[in-house]
Design a protein around this motif. Sequence first.
Motif, mmCIF file in Angstrom:
data_model
loop_
_atom_site.group_PDB
_atom_site.id
_atom_site.type_symbol
_atom_site.label_atom_id
_atom_site.label_comp_id
_atom_site.label_asym_id
_atom_site.label_seq_id
_atom_site.Cartn_x
_atom_site.Cartn_y
_atom_site.Cartn_z
ATOM 1 N N ASN A 80 0.787 -1.253 0.000
ATOM 2 C CA ASN A 80 0.000 0.000 0.000
ATOM 3 C C ASN A 80 0.808 1.286 0.000
ATOM 4 O OD1 ASN A 80 -2.973 -0.811 0.322
ATOM 5 N ND2 ASN A 80 -1.887 -2.165 1.734
ATOM 6 N N GLY A 82 2.714 2.729 -1.979
ATOM 7 C CA GLY A 82 2.670 3.498 -3.228
ATOM 8 C C GLY A 82 1.501 4.459 -3.307
ATOM 9 N N LYS A 83 0.432 4.192 -2.568
ATOM 10 C CA LYS A 83 -0.735 5.078 -2.561
ATOM 11 C C LYS A 83 -0.449 6.404 -1.864
ATOM 12 C CE LYS A 83 -3.818 1.113 -2.024
ATOM 13 N NZ LYS A 83 -4.746 0.466 -1.081
ATOM 14 N N TYR A 84 0.580 6.394 -1.016
ATOM 15 C CA TYR A 84 0.830 7.563 -0.163
ATOM 16 C C TYR A 84 2.176 8.218 -0.420
ATOM 17 C CZ TYR A 84 -2.947 5.092 2.054
ATOM 18 O OH TYR A 84 -4.126 4.432 2.286
#
Length: 86
Positions: A80, A82-84
């Motif tokens: 996850n 990469g989302k932030y």
Amino acid sequence: GAPPPPPPMNPMSLSEPGLFEKMVLDAGFKDVHQSTSSYPFLFGSDKGFQLKVGTILLREKIDGFGEEGWRKAEEAFWANIGKYTV
């Protein structure tokens, strides 16, 4: 009935759009203005440091699940992050 309990304390506990504003208005405030901000942070290239910093607020909770908890946390972190990040 009783009002629902507050959300659990975690880095994203107030991320639902409108939740914080509703809580403040429900507490009696009248003139509420909300905005969002970004606070860039360089995680560097050391994977261990990235995981440590990215899970710092969850450390105690993850510790409670032992090695299996950390294995799952690390897997979820890399799935996850990469989302932030940019």
